[in-house]
Design a protein around this motif. Structure first.
Motif, PDB file in Angstrom:
ATOM      1  N   HIS A  20      39.150  48.697  33.218  1.00 35.93           N
ATOM      2  CA  HIS A  20      38.173  49.779  33.075  1.00 35.93           C
ATOM      3  C   HIS A  20      38.628  51.071  33.742  1.00 35.93           C
ATOM      4  O   HIS A  20      37.802  51.957  33.991  1.00 35.93           O
ATOM      5  N   GLU A  21      39.904  51.182  34.072  1.00 37.43           N
ATOM      6  CA  GLU A  21      40.484  52.410  34.634  1.00 37.43           C
ATOM      7  C   GLU A  21      39.757  52.840  35.905  1.00 37.43           C
ATOM      8  O   GLU A  21      39.308  53.974  36.039  1.00 37.43           O
ATOM      9  N   GLU A  22      39.661  51.924  36.852  1.00 41.45           N
ATOM     10  CA  GLU A  22      38.989  52.205  38.122  1.00 41.45           C
ATOM     11  C   GLU A  22      39.950  52.189  39.303  1.00 41.45           C
ATOM     12  O   GLU A  22      39.582  52.626  40.399  1.00 41.45           O
ATOM     13  N   PHE A  23      41.155  51.680  39.108  1.00 38.64           N
ATOM     14  CA  PHE A  23      42.137  51.602  40.188  1.00 38.64           C
ATOM     15  C   PHE A  23      42.801  52.965  40.345  1.00 38.64           C
ATOM     16  O   PHE A  23      42.876  53.754  39.398  1.00 38.64           O
TER      17      PHE A  23
ATOM     18  N   MET B  53      40.225  58.529  41.709  1.00 38.78           N
ATOM     19  CA  MET B  53      39.924  57.154  42.081  1.00 38.78           C
ATOM     20  C   MET B  53      40.538  56.741  43.419  1.00 38.78           C
ATOM     21  O   MET B  53      40.354  55.598  43.843  1.00 38.78           O
ATOM     22  N   LEU B  54      41.272  57.612  44.063  1.00 32.49           N
ATOM     23  CA  LEU B  54      41.861  57.280  45.366  1.00 32.49           C
ATOM     24  C   LEU B  54      40.791  57.410  46.447  1.00 32.49           C
ATOM     25  O   LEU B  54      40.265  58.514  46.675  1.00 32.49           O
ATOM     26  N   PRO B  55      40.423  56.321  47.120  1.00 31.33           N
ATOM     27  CA  PRO B  55      39.393  56.413  48.169  1.00 31.33           C
ATOM     28  C   PRO B  55      39.798  57.389  49.267  1.00 31.33           C
ATOM     29  O   PRO B  55      40.986  57.522  49.606  1.00 31.33           O
ATOM     30  N   ASP B  56      38.798  58.062  49.826  1.00 34.60           N
ATOM     31  CA  ASP B  56      39.082  59.057  50.864  1.00 34.60           C
ATOM     32  C   ASP B  56      39.661  58.432  52.124  1.00 34.60           C
ATOM     33  O   ASP B  56      40.385  59.103  52.873  1.00 34.60           O
TER      34      ASP B  56
END
Length: 738
Positions: free
Chosen positions: A221-224, A270-273
């Motif tokens: 689902h293109e979440e990574f 999508m890169l977590p802070d």
């Protein structure tokens, strides 16, 4: 009344407790998500005191929050889109997954965490019911006391769900939302949000394990935060047969290179802070390296068993060349490694164990995550280094590029230029120019290249077609705007003759294509074209002197034979004697420039590169060191300074014009053109000296070797005096009063 209240606390309304949203739906009105509770106590109830009504209104808000949280959990955990794939083609399944826009693995994980919290809430309601039925105690006080902690938990959780649904938050953005809300002063709420964040991180760790252990991007689902570069370019409307045919045409070799160079990238959205960009790049590199190690080229797999003995001898030559002492035991251990995979299973298990430790931790610890990612990256980089440096003989390829692109094999290029000198007296033919050059190229190879040079077969000569008309006169240089389609970055206003486009191509196999990219080879080509022009200019200056001296000896012999008192050659010699002084100045400048580049620049930087190769066992470090090596070659050769590069091009052009005019002097006795050339050369050379001794260049990385070059040029203060003289001519001093 008791059971109406308890049912309302579990989200079921009735006659006493109403839901405004359901009433709106009954009337056919579309009711959006509400920020406030829509559960209300029926207004026609008269037997309840106002204080009790307020308390019940406060309690039934928990029922509203419960129903909305449960609705979100059921919606996010809906697995109806998964069906049996026994007889379903993978491409069909991929298309089906892509059509499910609302599916989200991260939301499903968060929903699982919410379900855990709601189960605790249901247990609390059940316990209250049992307690009220068993004892005669105040109802509202007991309910309030039993559910008191949920007044702190449910409103913030509903705000999170509301934000997720309204903004369609997914993947790493979902982790950002939870991570920000975890920073609160309420311990119960903080523990609850951390549990939800833990569930979200479980999905991320599973994706990291697939990527960093097996090199597989598990992201339907293109979440990574790692994405395929061509995902947006994939045409889902293409038929299954067209896609299958396209995949069949694409070889494993080409796919591996595309994946390495441009197949994947980091999605900043999508890169977590809480994961820095540096760690994201490390994850990206580690996964790509694992893909390379687990999917070697079929040609490499076929050849590695046959050529391993030669490879080991090559690696021993590398170690000997780098002045390193290796024991026989180390050599035997290398020989044992050849029977294993490029990535041993023990290393993969080690990576998986480190990621499993992260996964089992109850909280996300940035330091632990950073150490794990760096360790995995180091393992991948080390094995990639082993593949490229030892098994594929990196140093042999670097030496070959130095031999041919940096003119280390001077005897070969001297022979080639001598064999092709007569050919280069005339412009290259548009159709057969490259074929004409192949004859002297192969002849020079036969004379100077030994059979033990296994890398010469990778070198090929090219003469790109410019599509311009070149004059046939030897004295006139063609003026053209050169465009090598990315092979060399020459300025558009540089005047070159047709032969200045001579180029070399170097054939690189897998896995060296991971190291020698097209950008790297184009830099080598840029330096080669500069050096071959310089060597050709130096040879023409020498040949012109030899040619004229040979003609003078023949004239002198004829004069002795005829017995005449004064020969024509003596008159001609007296006429052009000043020109020979100019020729010597030209040769002096070209020789010193050539010595500076070959010795002070190339050899010194080569030693630095070899030291780095010896000391490093990290592939990314090697790539960085090689980039520094090429950048130093270009900058210290002044190819990145437009003004200096143009002046040097003009000087080499003037030298060639001078040589051709000298050789044609018999048919053109007028020396005015030679005088113009010599005057322009003096101006250009003095301009070059002025720029090179400027304070701007003195403070750059070129400074140490540049000072040696200037010392050689100006060893007797000739250039300094000439430059000062030119300045005095331009700015005349005022006359002194008598």
């Amino acid at each position: 009344m008791l059971h109406e209240l308890l049912l309302a606390l579990l989200g079921f309304t009735g006659d006493l407790i109403l839901d405004d949203r359901e009433q709106s739906k009954t009337l056919g009105l579309d009711s959006p998500l509400s920020d406030e509770s829509t559960f209300k106590l029926a207004p026609d109830i008269s037997f309840i005191q106002p204080s009790e009504r307020d308390l019940i209104e406060r309690l039934i808000k928990l029922g509203f929050y419960y129903r909305e949280l449960d609705r979100f959990a059921n919606k996010s955990r809906n697995l109806s889109w998964i069906r049996s794939v026994t007889n379903v083609h993978p491409l069909e399944r991929a298309d089906e997954l892509s059509k499910e826009k609302k599916a989200s693995v991260y939301r499903r994980a968060i929903a699982n965490g919410i379900v855990e919290i709601l189960s605790v809430y249901r247990s609390a309601v059940l316990h209250i019911e049992q307690k009220l039925l068993a004892e005669t105690i105040p109802i509202l006080a007991t309910v309030t006391q039993g559910l008191n902690k949920f007044f702190v938990l449910f409103p913030p959780l509903y705000e999170v769900v509301l934000e997720i649904e309204r903004d369609d938050i997914r993947g790493g953005q979902l982790l950002n939302v939870l991570n920000k809300r975890c920073h609160c002063g309420v311990p119960e709420l903080r523990a609850c949000l951390q549990r939800l964040l833990w569930h979200g991180h479980q999905v991320m760790y599973n994706q990291l394990a697939a990527w960093m252990v097996y090199g597989i991007l598990q992201d339907p689902h293109e979440e990574f935060f790692i994405k395929r570069q061509e995902d947006g370019e994939l045409d889902h409307r293409s038929s299954q047969d067209e896609i299958s045919e396209k995949l069949a045409r694409t070889s494993v070799h080409e796919t591996s290179l595309t994946d390495w160079h441009s197949g994947f990238h980091i999605s900043l959205d999508m890169l977590p802070d809480h994961i820095p960009m540096r760690l994201g790049e490390s994850v990206l590199f580690a996964g790509k390296a694992i893909r390379v190690l687990r999917n070697p080229s079929p040609a490499f797999q076929f050849q590695k068993d046959k050529s391993f003995q030669q490879t080991m001898r090559g690696s021993q030559r590398i170690r000997g060349f780098m002045h390193s002492d290796f024991s026989e035991k180390e050599t035997e251990s290398d020989a044992d490694v050849t029977g294993e995979e490029l990535l041993p299973q023990s290393e993969a298990d080690k990576i998986e164990a480190m990621l499993k430790d992260l996964k089992e931790s109850s909280e996300f610890h940035k330091r632990s995550f950073e150490c794990t990612v760096d360790s995995v990256r180091a393992i991948a980089a080390s094995h990639l280094w082993q593949l490229v440096v030892v098994r594929a003989d990196l140093n042999g390829h670097l030496k070959a590029l130095k031999d041919y692109f940096l003119l280390e094999k001077g005897d070969f290029f001297q022979c080639f230029l001598e064999e092709s000198r007569q050919l280069m007296c005339f412009p290259p033919r548009q159709s057969t120019g490259e074929a004409d050059l192949m004859v002297p190229f192969q002849l020079a190879a036969t004379k100077t290249i030994g059979e033990e040079d296994k890398y010469f077969s990778r070198v090929s000569l090219r003469l790109p077609s410019f599509g311009v008309t070149v004059r046939s006169s030897q004295a006139d240089l063609a003026r053209s705007k050169v465009s090598l389609t990315g092979k060399a970055n020459l300025t558009s206003d540089t005047s070159v003759d047709g032969w200045d486009a001579i180029a070399l191509e170097y054939s690189v196999d897998w896995p060296m294509q991971l190291f020698f990219t097209q950008e790297v080879l184009s830099k080598y080509l840029k330096v080669f074209q500069y050096l071959i022009r310089l060597k050709r200019t130096q040879m023409e200056l020498e040949k012109s002197w030899a040619s004229v001296m040979h003609q003078d000896h023949m004239d002198f012999a004829q004069h002795r034979k005829d017995g005449s008192k004064e020969s024509i050659s003596q008159q001609r010699r007296q006429g052009i004697r000043p020109m020979w002084r100019v020729r010597e100045h030209m040769a002096f400048l070209i020789r010193n420039l050539q010595f500076y580049i070959q010795v002070d620049v190339i050899e010194s930087q080569w030693k630095v590169l070899q030291t780095h190769i010896h000391d490093s066992q990290d592939f990314t470090e090697l790539v960085g060191f090689h980039q520094e090596y090429l950048s130093a070659l270009i900058s210290q050769s002044f190819l990145d300074i437009g003004a200096v590069s143009r002046i040097l091009d003009s000087i080499m052009k003037l030298c060639l014009q001078f040589c051709w005019n000298i050789e044609n002097h018999e048919s053109n006795p007028n020396t005015s053109e030679l005088e113009n050339i010599s005057e322009e050369f003096n101006q250009k050379s003095n301009s070059l000296y002025t720029i090179l001794r400027s304070s701007k260049l003195a403070g750059s990385q070129r400074a140490p070797f540049l000072r040696r070059f200037l010392l050689r040029l100006n060893f007797n203060s000739f250039y300094e005096a000439t430059t000062r003289g030119l300045l005095n001519v331009v700015r005349q001093r005022p006359a002194l009063p008598l």
